[in-house]
Design an enzyme around this catalytic site. Sequence first.
Site, PDB file in Angstrom:
ATOM      1  CG  ASP A 192      -5.771  -1.842   5.060  1.00 13.17           C
ATOM      2  OD1 ASP A 192      -6.847  -1.358   5.435  1.00 13.17           O
ATOM      3  OD2 ASP A 192      -5.331  -1.675   3.910  1.00 13.17           O
ATOM      4  CD  GLU A 214      -1.116   5.852   2.008  1.00 14.18           C
ATOM      5  OE1 GLU A 214      -0.128   5.867   1.245  1.00 14.18           O
ATOM      6  OE2 GLU A 214      -1.835   4.844   2.158  1.00 14.18           O
ATOM      7  CD1 TRP A 259     -11.866   4.644   4.533  1.00 13.07           C
ATOM      8  CD2 TRP A 259     -12.273   5.130   6.679  1.00 13.07           C
ATOM      9  NE1 TRP A 259     -10.755   4.314   5.276  1.00 13.07           N
ATOM     10  CE2 TRP A 259     -10.976   4.608   6.595  1.00 13.07           C
ATOM     11  CE3 TRP A 259     -12.754   5.497   7.927  1.00 13.07           C
ATOM     12  CZ2 TRP A 259     -10.141   4.448   7.707  1.00 13.07           C
ATOM     13  CZ3 TRP A 259     -11.936   5.339   9.041  1.00 13.07           C
ATOM     14  CH2 TRP A 259     -10.645   4.833   8.935  1.00 13.07           C
ATOM     15  CG  ASP A 260      -9.961   6.768   1.116  1.00 12.94           C
ATOM     16  OD1 ASP A 260     -10.351   5.661   1.527  1.00 12.94           O
ATOM     17  OD2 ASP A 260      -8.753   7.100   1.096  1.00 12.94           O
TER      18      ASP A 260
HETATM   19  C1  2M8 Z   1      -5.791   1.404   2.468  1.00 11.16           C
HETATM   20  O1  2M8 Z   1      -6.462   0.202   2.145  1.00 11.16           O
HETATM   21  C2  2M8 Z   1      -6.362  -0.399   0.849  1.00 11.16           C
HETATM   22  C3  2M8 Z   1      -7.322  -1.579   0.831  1.00 11.16           C
HETATM   23  O2  2M8 Z   1      -8.630  -1.125   1.007  1.00 11.16           O
HETATM   24  C4  2M8 Z   1      -4.954  -0.870   0.508  1.00 11.16           C
HETATM   25  O3  2M8 Z   1      -4.104  -0.980   1.405  1.00 11.16           O
HETATM   26  O4  2M8 Z   1      -4.713  -1.133  -0.678  1.00 11.16           O
HETATM   27  C5  2M8 Z   1      -6.255   1.826   3.876  1.00 11.16           C
HETATM   28  O5  2M8 Z   1      -5.431   2.850   4.382  1.00 11.16           O
HETATM   29  C6  2M8 Z   1      -7.717   2.281   3.829  1.00 11.16           C
HETATM   30  O6  2M8 Z   1      -8.121   2.791   5.073  1.00 11.16           O
HETATM   31  C7  2M8 Z   1      -7.948   3.322   2.741  1.00 11.16           C
HETATM   32  O7  2M8 Z   1      -9.317   3.592   2.636  1.00 11.16           O
HETATM   33  C8  2M8 Z   1      -7.393   2.876   1.388  1.00 11.16           C
HETATM   34  C9  2M8 Z   1      -7.411   3.993   0.347  1.00 11.16           C
HETATM   35  O8  2M8 Z   1      -6.860   5.177   0.872  1.00 11.16           O
HETATM   36  O9  2M8 Z   1      -6.032   2.433   1.523  1.00 11.16           O
END
Ligand code: 2M8
Length: 455
Positions: free
Chosen positions: A184, A419, A50-51
């Site tokens: 998450d 972020e 989704w990013d």
């Molecule tokens: C975060 O998720 C990842 C796992 O997918 C992590 O915590 O390592 C979340 O903020 C998620 O929404 C986002 O897509 C990802 C990358 O920015 O980081």
Amino acid sequence: MSAPPDGGAVDGPGGDAERLRRVAVATLEANWEHDHTVPSRTLYPHQWSWDSAFMAIGWAHLRPEYAWRELESLFRAQWADGRVPHIVFNPRLPVGAYFPGPEFWASERAEAAPTTATSGLVQPPVHALAAWLAYRRAPSDPARAALRRLYPRLVAQQRYLATRRDVGGAGLACVVHPWESGLDNSPAWDAPMAAVAADEAVMRAYRRHDTAHAPAAHRPTDLDYARYVTIVASYRDGGYRDAELARRHPFLVECPLFNAAAGAAEHALAAIAPLVDADPGPHRDRAARITEALVRRLYDPATGTFHPRDLRAGRLVPARTVLGLAPLILPDLPASQVTAVVAEACSARFSVARRMSRPLPSYDRTAPDFEPLRYWRGPSWMNINWLVRRGLLGHGRADLATGLGRSMAELVATAGCHEYFHPDTGAGLGSPAFGWTAALLLDLLADERAPAPAI
Ligand code: 2M8
């Protein structure tokens, strides 16, 4: 940047908007990696699903061809069953660049997986909306050709969610892991996660990568991670097959944001269809069915907001998180739910107003377990604020959307492209050069100059 006293646009005579735009452009450019944009060079150095959609929305203002490369590189890793993986691993990076890495996911052992290493989970399907917005921002023949290539893949993505993931059989997709929600460690997952049997000691076998780059107090706990890996292991060891999830999978939840994204995707596909000689009718029908199911299954008249439904426990999760506001992005959300959800957004829990000093927090700020520093348990995030702002605009609340948009721009002007942000002080948290913060800021600034129509 200080708030314009007259409630005017962020790009006032001081040229702050131009400075802000330059910061966003520099961040996005620095995160570009041959055919996609990394969320963060340190914390998340691969491609996230989704990013990438949010990045494409940003690139459309800057280098439209990158928007299409971004989406097309992601969809090249689409599985044969239609799922779009939530991480596409960059093979050029060393082992250990991220945990859990490709060796943990072992996608090569799954029948439906592509040759590129990926995760086996998905994320909210905001890609059709991104494709439509990117096209509308910069229409051209190459853009239309890209839409034509993407359309069948976007349709397959929706089909996967509508069929294999409709575990409850009621017309909504379920997420099989908190990572699929994108939020998450949201308090929304506390109850369903508590039922997942996991031992913190599991984590002794692994090395977390995130806590080397961000304070542990801002991140999910080790127990959260023990459960995350336990749920993935269960799914992975069944070949990431969705048959019989209801019988054997430990985490099954219908999420309001995820399903609102799926509904918005059908609306976007209905807009795209005529451009690629396809029939918009089925998309409109599916969009209407998703909205109807969301209201029937996830709206609680007693709280006046949407809640996730825990399929294992057979009940709505009581926590009031920002996920509950996401159905506002649906243009066909009935008026009574729009009124109730806008009231929820304007309540002391989320504090949306015509003049607001800080954007929305990710969780009810009046809740006793609100944590302003810990990831999705309180901090403000640009992508969620961007979605809610779109929803407010789409439902004729430009007054509130303006207040929210201004608070978003001011936040980034003060703290940088972080972020996430402390919801009270506005301090920047997590990665300091974060992709979707930059991308969505570019979209916000352009929209402030020349508002785009809803879908
Ligand atoms: C975060 O998720 C990842 C796992 O997918 C992590 O915590 O390592 C979340 O903020 C998620 O929404 C986002 O897509 C990802 C990358 O920015 O980081």
